[in-house]
Design an enzyme around this catalytic site. Structure first.
Site, PDB file in Angstrom:
ATOM      1  N   THR C  83       1.012  -1.402  -0.024  1.00 31.55           N
ATOM      2  CA  THR C  83      -0.007  -0.213   0.349  1.00 31.55           C
ATOM      3  C   THR C  83       0.850   1.102  -0.263  1.00 31.55           C
ATOM      4  OG1 THR C  83      -1.631  -1.584   1.329  1.00 31.55           O
ATOM      5  CG2 THR C  83      -1.996   1.338   1.010  1.00 31.55           C
ATOM      6  N   LYS C 159      -7.461   1.047  -3.341  1.00 35.10           N
ATOM      7  CA  LYS C 159      -6.643   0.210  -1.987  1.00 35.10           C
ATOM      8  C   LYS C 159      -7.049   1.222  -1.331  1.00 35.10           C
ATOM      9  CE  LYS C 159      -5.238  -2.188   1.043  1.00 35.10           C
ATOM     10  NZ  LYS C 159      -3.667  -2.317   1.007  1.00 35.10           N
TER      11      LYS C 159
END
Lengths: 292, 292, 292, 292
Positions: C83, C159
């Site tokens: 991420t 995300k």
């Protein structure tokens, strides 16, 4: 708050009958010439002007609708000095008008020591002739009067908005002090810089209280701070105005009360902010910074 | 901002070489005796003291790490007057020390007209001897200097915190004015009441700007307001300090920029708040209230 | 997180060279057939596809710009499963393209136990042909893949946005549980009602964690929660989007870290909320409510 | 909402007398066997069980204290299905007890179409025997019943808390969609990803409404959303629980109403968020994203 106001009215030569829930407080004014009423409604009987200085809406409703409005004569004027809601102020105006009585709002700005020193500032509103009739009494209480309009609730709204401004300055001090302090700088020095830059007595007085963490005894309790912020939010909702900063103040006052600080000074909102930054509430180090 | 500062240095008799991206701005100072550099690095060559007054971190990084640090001699001092991040200020201190140069931070408080009138307030920090060496220059720029500490970044932190305080006063004015205005009262009268109560030149100056809705031309743009609030949030995150009011300011500046007000004065945060209350941005009615 | 992903790749029959800062973690995979690299750059040498699963932007920058990009051959593809920020993802796309390499982003959703059970969900983005080439590898890692677009950063944005949604559900659970609990009701029963009404596995899993106050060991630490909320705020600022709820999450994570809970599970944002309501962090009473 | 509930009671064979301010709505039920009362108090006369399904506290107070409590016989039970305040629910319990009547709260979760389809979920609370006596009626109304406790207000609190959870999911959708949309991605595709990940019918239904911007006709109006959030904040203040996310929802509903969206669906809180990001309210582009 009522005691110094009563003293100033007596000192200015106005005859006065006083009532307080705590009998001793009323009795203490007898030496200065006050008559003491046994019941709140008794203070209203025969009065030309009735002042109320009470904690909140409920207390004003109890006294006025409980007995005072019946005992107050036609043509007499009720001067509401308390910080109450816009909505109650409108109801009082209607009720007194229906009873052939006058009604003005004259909330005061300042803490008890300012009242003692006759340094309150009054925001008055109501029918112009009624304000003029009461002007000598209002002038006996403080250093100045602003007339906000011809409807009593307008003074209440201005008072509520001004208190919101004050509370927001406390939050601002709290957040900036937490940043400065946790970064390793001296908050007393930072407080002095804010004074030099913004030159407001509010930053001067409260900056010192917060830098010293002197939250007791309370000049104005956190619980009352919450009450006043709630009045702002209620007035704002009536007018469909979002006030996110007022919402933030409300949350921080609730946090402070939930953590047991409800009887500390409302400046302790800065303590809540400091605790949220992991700073303890212990006294800050004495000032050693340099300033030129 | 750089132009009035340069004028004040020249007026105080200090020899000065100037550089500005917009050549005309630099040339305009030639009449007062300034030499004009063609490249930023040229202004550093042979200087005893190098001032930088630039828009943001990126601009300072470009100038200093791009060429100035190489061109500046050993023993010379860089005075960073820009509002930059704590983190960049620490990197500059290290880099100048490694190059055998001095470095102090001396961010200024005040708008361009205050700079013109030599009424800026300076927050200086850095090694004591370096500050003393630069003091005559700093004194030529404003009405006072506060020394925040012996590490340059401390002045940057104080500047960032003070700007946060100022921005929070704008939000406070915005919310209270929206409440008062949408309830049907006069904002100009309310602004006067705030002046009487809180007596800060900030409320006086910005209260008038907001009541009049004079957001153009901008003294300090909303985009720069966002930059400064972001600096506060970055410093706060480094110190693990939550600053929810700073977060609220950030959201309102983003809203203003998203709605196309980014080049208006940062006081237009009050316009964002008014729009959120369904108030149009049109000029408020002229003042007709009564005050005594 | 990297370990179960590596296991699944090996189990699907793909040859794999692994690198981990903690040598033991890499060695543990040798039994399943992995080769172990001594330096991160070694894992890139000769690889057709290079996966990175690292803690944050800095770690990815160190590995890729430090050595991997030089060691990776032309035509090889970097699959970034971490991420990371939208901004870094754009820089990686440019850098790999300049080196004649492919680059896709394929961040994963799910906690380590989901990775172990091959139940991750992958959000992939990048050039269509590159995704297709990697599809067998991606399918070996989880239960499904969504293709978010043809530019890698789009998967990173999705995300980040999905993680914001998840964190906001934790805050929501925290506030509603604090209200219910401090009013004297059973939080376990309330958690069941939410399950019946909203039927999301998120409320089911995290509702139980929060009702039981099981914040250790952390599946995903509060510090990482802060990092992810910061990524959302950074992406939002780039797009000029105010996200006040994200700002609130950020403040609560900062509060939690400031109070020493940084290594607890990110669901402990509910503990921060409970503490702010004056509730202690002690275990809630066991469930005794009735439900039919 | 009352109409489909009445239909389900009639369909289950229970004799029913109905009252509605809008006479036509009541008359429409006559065909299914309902008797129609002319005054609200008439519906109470002789009833064994009295259901109220009304808009807010004021409406319930008017009906019950206005006449229903006098007309309802000793031993009869009032089932309050409205979303009302905890405080009013406590007053109703006292008043009915004093009149020798029963009282339970059974607020419902679900929109009118769910009521029609007998898919409401009921949260009931009150004395156990009274709930059992009413159970056949409650079962006729929905797909399930949760008993929250033996004091009626407990069901009201749970309902209020559950509605807060739902509203917070709308805000979350609004902020994440604004980020995704302004970054140039497809919101319909993002909505699908959220469904895959979080598998809640709430995200599914409301995600589609928000992605399509179908805010009219309203299933539940923004004004009622504000009312419900206010109930949560009032209950939270009584329990001294700060709920900053509830405060944020309140501000956004006020903004929406101030901008003229008060009669749109409460999901239009996402429109407020989009407007604050400078996105217009116009329909989003039709979905063209790819997902596998």
């Amino acid at each position: 708050m009522g005691t110094p106001m009563a003293r100033n009215l007596l000192a200015a030569g106005h005859p006065l009958t006083v009532y307080n829930r705590t009998r001793e407080k009323a009795e203490a004014l007898r030496a200065q010439g006050a008559r003491v009423a046994t019941l709140p409604g008794d203070a209203a009987r025969g009065a030309g002007v009735l002042f109320t200085m009470l904690a909140n809406d409920e207390a004003v409703e109890d006294v006025i609708f409980g007995s005072a409005i019946q005992n107050l004569g036609r043509g007499a004027i009720h001067v509401s000095a308390s910080t109450i809601s816009v909505e109650l102020s409108k109801r009082l105006a209607d009720a007194h008008a229906a009873a052939g009585q006058g009604y003005i709002a004259a909330p005061v700005l300042g803490r008890p020591d300012a009242a003692e020193a006759k340094k309150l500032w009054l925001i008055a509103a109501g029918p112009r002739d009624q304000i003029e009739r009461c002007r000598p009494l209002l002038e006996a209480l403080g250093r100045g009067i602003t007339v906000a309009g011809e409807e009593a609730w307008q003074a209440n709204l201005v008072k509520i908005a001004a208190n919101f401004v004050l509370a927001s300055m406390l939050e601002t001090l709290g957040e900036s002090f937490a940043l400065v302090r946790k970064s390793g700088l001296q908050v007393h020095q930072f407080a002095e810089i804010l004074n030099a830059l913004f030159r407001s007595p509010v930053y001067e007085n409260y900056g010192a209280i917060i830098a010293d963490q002197r939250y007791q005894p309370a000049g104005f309790k956190m619980r009352l701070g919450l009450k006043d912020v709630d009045l702002a939010l209620a007035a704002a909702e009536s007018a469909t105005v979002p006030m996110p900063l007022a919402g933030l103040l409300r949350d921080h006052y609730l946090e402070g009360i939930a953590r047991g600080h409800g009887d500390e000074d409302w400046a302790a909102i800065a303590k809540v902010v400091a605790e949220n930054a992991g700073l303890d509430g212990a006294a800050a180090k004495p000032r050693t910074g340099t300033a030129t």
